[in-house]
Write a protein that holds these residues in place. Structure first.
Motif, PDB file in Angstrom:
ATOM      1  N   THR A 371      -9.006   2.754 -13.621  1.00  0.00           N
ATOM      2  CA  THR A 371     -10.120   2.967 -13.949  1.00  0.00           C
ATOM      3  C   THR A 371     -11.179   1.651 -13.655  1.00  0.00           C
ATOM      4  OG1 THR A 371     -10.236   1.685 -16.119  1.00  0.00           O
ATOM      5  CG2 THR A 371      -9.510   4.366 -15.871  1.00  0.00           C
ATOM      6  N   ASN A 372     -12.357   1.907 -13.375  1.00  0.00           N
ATOM      7  CA  ASN A 372     -13.182   0.946 -12.748  1.00  0.00           C
ATOM      8  C   ASN A 372     -13.462  -0.298 -14.055  1.00  0.00           C
ATOM      9  OD1 ASN A 372     -13.355   1.981 -10.426  1.00  0.00           O
ATOM     10  ND2 ASN A 372     -15.703   2.428 -10.420  1.00  0.00           N
ATOM     11  N   GLN A 373     -13.040  -0.013 -15.181  1.00  0.00           N
ATOM     12  CA  GLN A 373     -12.996  -1.069 -16.198  1.00  0.00           C
ATOM     13  C   GLN A 373     -11.773  -1.839 -15.942  1.00  0.00           C
ATOM     14  OE1 GLN A 373     -14.049   2.116 -16.913  1.00  0.00           O
ATOM     15  NE2 GLN A 373     -15.783   1.615 -17.123  1.00  0.00           N
ATOM     16  N   ARG A 376     -12.463  -4.254 -13.204  1.00  0.00           N
ATOM     17  CA  ARG A 376     -13.361  -5.620 -13.537  1.00  0.00           C
ATOM     18  C   ARG A 376     -12.254  -6.479 -14.443  1.00  0.00           C
ATOM     19  NH1 ARG A 376     -16.995  -1.015 -13.945  1.00  0.00           N
ATOM     20  NH2 ARG A 376     -18.956  -1.797 -13.022  1.00  0.00           N
TER      21      ARG A 376
END
Length: 385
Positions: A371-373, A376
């Motif tokens: 996921t883009n989390q 990050r």
């Protein structure tokens, strides 16, 4: 419109031209009908294989294209601009070939790679489980040794459930990750067959998008696979999985960029045809600025994945850049496809135009391949080193 690409060689330029021609002929005319009807494109991946598009970043020795990653990703982007589901499945197939290519023995490479890279065998990637997505170390699917009366290893018995498999039930092989011992060092990688006694697949997920290529769960109920399907050594599975993740993230970044480019093209085309108050709507500053922002987002996404790919091709570290590319490109795809719907107004909300499908397809790209989390988290951890 055709993207003005800066390609490294005349051969790469010819490859992009071939890809565009094939994609316009074989993908674009079928995408909408197949997506609306959730119809699998039988025979299409064999066509891509015969054209040499399923093994581009692998060595020519085993039937690959011998192309740098920056060229392969631009081919993937061209496919995604016509049909995102096919491009994603192509990226997954490339990912599924990696364990054999990077960790297989010479005999395993000679046995399997030519058909995998030539498109005779289509692959899926089977890492996730119902309770283990981003946390790969939490896998519970087991691979237990099977021995004969003399104690000689005769196979591995696979027991457990896997989830979120692109091409599930359709693929000829799966890069399967299963537990052979406790702990994070107890996971191993197998080249599992697509069909076996004791292997079954769940009903295809009812997805928001990418509906022409199935995503399923897999149930391994004591299926026994041959011992030579172990790739690398027992306990090397997470190393194998993680070694491919950065490259896989670049594949999704390229797919997202192609999808965003398609949405931009549709929006610009509509804005040049539609008139209000006696002017093309593209000439209204408010809309023109929106289209400019969309174009900037697409160009930025492309630049980030190409930067990471060129680092990879030079043998330099690219993990952080891959996460940046995946994050930037997929967020851009979500924003650009949403804005494309806005440009088309009420028509954009209907299935008469493709932008509503593009918007639905963009969402999953912020989720899979980490996921883009998670991206990050990867980026922040590397900054803290």
């Amino acid at each position: 419109m055709a993207v003005d690409r800066l390609l490294p060689t005349p051969e790469a330029e010819d490859l992009i031209a071939l890809t565009r021609e094939l994609a316009d002929k074989e993908l674009a005319p079928r995408a909408d009908t197949h997506e609306k009807g959730e119809i699998y494109p039988e025979g299409l991946f064999a066509t891509l294989g015969r054209a040499g598009l399923l093994g581009l970043p692998y060595a020519e020795e085993f039937g690959g294209g011998g192309q740098p990653y920056e060229v392969y990703l631009q081919v993937l982007e061209e496919l995604a601009a016509r049909w995102a589901a096919v491009a994603v499945a192509t990226s997954v197939h490339t990912l599924a070939c990696h364990p054999v290519n990077a960790f297989g023995s010479d005999a395993q490479k000679e046995r399997w790679l030519p058909d995998m890279l030539g498109g005779e065998l289509i692959g899926g990637y089977s890492l996730s489980e119902p309770q283990a997505g981003s946390d790969a170390a939490a896998l519970t699917c087991k691979a237990e040794q099977v021995t004969d009366a003399t104690g000689a290893l005769t196979g591995y018995r696979i027991t457990g459930n896997k989830a979120w498999i692109t091409h599930g039930g359709k693929a000829d092989f799966y890069a399967l990750f299963a537990r052979t011992a406790p702990g994070s060092h107890g996971i191993s990688c197998f080249l599992a067959p697509g069909a076996a006694d004791g292997l079954s697949f769940g009903k295809p997920e009812e997805k928001m998008g990418l509906q022409a290529v199935p995503t399923t769960s897999a149930m391994w109920d004591g299926a026994v696979i041959e011992p030579d399907r172990l790739l690398g050594t027992e306990g090397q599975g997470l190393q194998i999985a993680f070694s491919a993740l950065d490259s896989g993230r670049l594949g999704i970044a390229a797919c997202a960029t192609g999808l965003a480019q398609a949405a931009l093209d549709a929006a610009v085309g509509y804005a040049n045809e539609r008139t209000t108050f006696g002017r093309k709507i593209v000439d209204h500053q408010g809309l023109g600025f929106l289209l400019a922002d969309m174009a900037a987002a697409v160009d930025s996404a492309r630049a980030t994945y190409l930067d990471a790919a060129r680092r990879r091709d030079l043998g330099r570290p690219f993990s952080r850049q891959a996460s940046v590319a995946k994050l930037i490109a997929t967020d851009a795809a979500m924003k650009v496809t949403t804005d494309a719907v806005q440009v088309l107004g009420g028509y954009g909300y209907t299935r008469d135009f493709p932008v509503e499908r593009y918007m639905r397809e963009a969402k999953i790209m912020q989720i899979f391949e980490g996921t883009n989390q998670i991206q990050r988290l990867v980026i922040s951890r590397q900054l803290a080193q």
